[in-house]
Design a protein around this motif. Structure first.
Motif, PDB file in Angstrom:
ATOM      1  N   VAL A  57       0.327  -1.099   0.311  1.00  0.00           N
ATOM      2  CA  VAL A  57       0.059  -0.041   0.166  1.00  0.00           C
ATOM      3  C   VAL A  57       1.287   0.953  -0.017  1.00  0.00           C
ATOM      4  O   VAL A  57       1.145   1.805  -1.169  1.00  0.00           O
ATOM      5  CB  VAL A  57      -0.741   0.107   1.348  1.00  0.00           C
ATOM      6  N   MET A  58       1.847   1.119   1.154  1.00  0.00           N
ATOM      7  CA  MET A  58       2.580   2.263   0.549  1.00  0.00           C
ATOM      8  C   MET A  58       3.313   2.828  -0.681  1.00  0.00           C
ATOM      9  O   MET A  58       3.884   3.988  -0.584  1.00  0.00           O
ATOM     10  CB  MET A  58       3.712   2.318   1.483  1.00  0.00           C
ATOM     11  N   ILE A  59       4.322   1.164  -0.713  1.00  0.00           N
ATOM     12  CA  ILE A  59       4.690   1.612  -2.697  1.00  0.00           C
ATOM     13  C   ILE A  59       4.185   1.978  -3.278  1.00  0.00           C
ATOM     14  O   ILE A  59       4.172   2.510  -4.587  1.00  0.00           O
ATOM     15  CB  ILE A  59       5.811   0.430  -2.447  1.00  0.00           C
ATOM     16  N   GLY A  60       2.548   1.763  -3.982  1.00  0.00           N
ATOM     17  CA  GLY A  60       1.629   2.100  -4.553  1.00  0.00           C
ATOM     18  C   GLY A  60       1.666   3.145  -3.966  1.00  0.00           C
ATOM     19  O   GLY A  60       0.888   4.697  -4.880  1.00  0.00           O
ATOM     20  N   LEU A  61       1.451   4.333  -2.956  1.00  0.00           N
ATOM     21  CA  LEU A  61       0.987   6.335  -2.364  1.00  0.00           C
ATOM     22  C   LEU A  61       2.370   6.527  -3.175  1.00  0.00           C
ATOM     23  O   LEU A  61       2.147   7.512  -3.684  1.00  0.00           O
ATOM     24  CB  LEU A  61       0.631   5.975  -1.166  1.00  0.00           C
ATOM     25  N   ALA A  62       3.301   5.943  -3.151  1.00  0.00           N
ATOM     26  CA  ALA A  62       4.357   6.735  -3.483  1.00  0.00           C
ATOM     27  C   ALA A  62       4.850   6.172  -4.399  1.00  0.00           C
ATOM     28  O   ALA A  62       4.607   7.900  -5.058  1.00  0.00           O
ATOM     29  CB  ALA A  62       5.515   5.866  -2.656  1.00  0.00           C
ATOM     30  N   THR A  63       4.208   5.413  -5.458  1.00  0.00           N
ATOM     31  CA  THR A  63       4.462   5.354  -7.304  1.00  0.00           C
ATOM     32  C   THR A  63       2.880   6.240  -8.034  1.00  0.00           C
ATOM     33  O   THR A  63       3.968   7.568  -8.124  1.00  0.00           O
ATOM     34  CB  THR A  63       3.746   4.050  -7.524  1.00  0.00           C
ATOM     35  N   LEU A  64       1.756   6.409  -6.730  1.00  0.00           N
ATOM     36  CA  LEU A  64       1.079   7.390  -7.178  1.00  0.00           C
ATOM     37  C   LEU A  64       1.696   8.925  -7.375  1.00  0.00           C
ATOM     38  O   LEU A  64       1.548   9.692  -7.659  1.00  0.00           O
ATOM     39  CB  LEU A  64      -0.544   7.430  -6.930  1.00  0.00           C
ATOM     40  N   ALA A  65       1.773   8.740  -5.952  1.00  0.00           N
ATOM     41  CA  ALA A  65       2.650  10.654  -6.083  1.00  0.00           C
ATOM     42  C   ALA A  65       3.602  10.950  -6.995  1.00  0.00           C
ATOM     43  O   ALA A  65       3.752  11.944  -6.836  1.00  0.00           O
ATOM     44  CB  ALA A  65       3.336  10.415  -4.446  1.00  0.00           C
ATOM     45  N   ILE A  66       4.709   9.737  -6.816  1.00  0.00           N
ATOM     46  CA  ILE A  66       5.597  10.184  -7.775  1.00  0.00           C
ATOM     47  C   ILE A  66       5.034  10.638  -9.024  1.00  0.00           C
ATOM     48  O   ILE A  66       5.591  11.495 -10.115  1.00  0.00           O
ATOM     49  CB  ILE A  66       7.227   9.034  -8.044  1.00  0.00           C
ATOM     50  N   LEU A  67       4.582   9.719  -9.561  1.00  0.00           N
ATOM     51  CA  LEU A  67       3.761   9.462 -10.994  1.00  0.00           C
ATOM     52  C   LEU A  67       2.690  10.581 -11.823  1.00  0.00           C
ATOM     53  O   LEU A  67       3.793  11.617 -12.827  1.00  0.00           O
ATOM     54  CB  LEU A  67       2.664   8.616 -11.236  1.00  0.00           C
ATOM     55  N   LEU A  68       1.958  11.577 -10.541  1.00  0.00           N
ATOM     56  CA  LEU A  68       1.391  12.892 -10.905  1.00  0.00           C
ATOM     57  C   LEU A  68       2.663  13.902 -11.386  1.00  0.00           C
ATOM     58  O   LEU A  68       2.247  14.666 -11.988  1.00  0.00           O
ATOM     59  CB  LEU A  68       0.644  13.399  -9.387  1.00  0.00           C
ATOM     60  N   PRO A  69       3.712  14.603 -10.703  1.00  0.00           N
ATOM     61  CA  PRO A  69       4.518  15.772 -11.060  1.00  0.00           C
ATOM     62  C   PRO A  69       5.225  14.981 -12.687  1.00  0.00           C
ATOM     63  O   PRO A  69       5.264  15.753 -13.694  1.00  0.00           O
ATOM     64  CB  PRO A  69       5.513  15.468  -9.940  1.00  0.00           C
ATOM     65  N   LEU A  70       5.588  13.535 -12.509  1.00  0.00           N
ATOM     66  CA  LEU A  70       6.036  13.027 -14.005  1.00  0.00           C
ATOM     67  C   LEU A  70       4.725  13.559 -15.266  1.00  0.00           C
ATOM     68  O   LEU A  70       5.749  14.085 -16.062  1.00  0.00           O
ATOM     69  CB  LEU A  70       6.483  11.876 -13.977  1.00  0.00           C
ATOM     70  N   ALA A  71       3.063  13.346 -15.011  1.00  0.00           N
ATOM     71  CA  ALA A  71       3.061  13.406 -15.700  1.00  0.00           C
ATOM     72  C   ALA A  71       2.602  15.044 -16.202  1.00  0.00           C
ATOM     73  O   ALA A  71       2.323  15.216 -17.145  1.00  0.00           O
ATOM     74  CB  ALA A  71       1.305  12.864 -15.273  1.00  0.00           C
TER      75      ALA A  71
END
Length: 128
Positions: A57-71
């Motif tokens: 869950v924490m890795i998924g949240l970290a991934t979403l948090a990084i994908l937003l600025p990358l997008a």
């Protein structure tokens, strides 16, 4: 029809935009490493968060948090590639935009490829 002249980008913004994808990828790698290291060190690899395994869950949240600025970086960069070239201040304006888009795209791929096994495999390995 009025033509709007777009001012050339500032040099610092151009450098930071080109490095943004790589920096965000490194932050994601660091977050995954920190989450799994904390879980293994504290013996919390089997803990639950809202009824779900804590580490994925924490890795998924970290991934979403990084994908937003990358997008966002990709969106603004690809939008800039469609604009007319304004000479002045930059020797190769198309190259810097292309480089920023390429590094951001590769960073998205790297983030997804490092998140997938980290979410599926056991956090601390077998027998540790």
């Amino acid at each position: 029809m009025t033509t709007r002249i777009i001012p050339p980008p500032r040099h610092a913004a151009t450098v930071f935009a080109g490095a943004a994808g790589l920096v965000l990828w490194a932050l994601h790698f660091t977050a995954i490493y920190a989450i799994t290291a904390f879980a293994c060190e504290r013996g919390r690899e089997d803990a639950l968060l809202f009824g779900l395994p804590w580490v994925p869950v924490m890795i998924g949240l970290a991934t979403l948090a990084i994908l937003l600025p990358l997008a966002l970086v990709l969106r603004f960069t690809l939008r800039g590639l469609g604009r007319p070239v304004v000479e002045g201040g930059e020797t190769e304006p198309r190259f810097t935009l292309w480089f920023t888009a390429a590094t951001s795209f590769y960073a998205v791929a790297a983030v997804l490829l490092q998140a997938a096994p980290a979410m599926v495999l056991p956090a601390c390995g077998v027998g540790y």
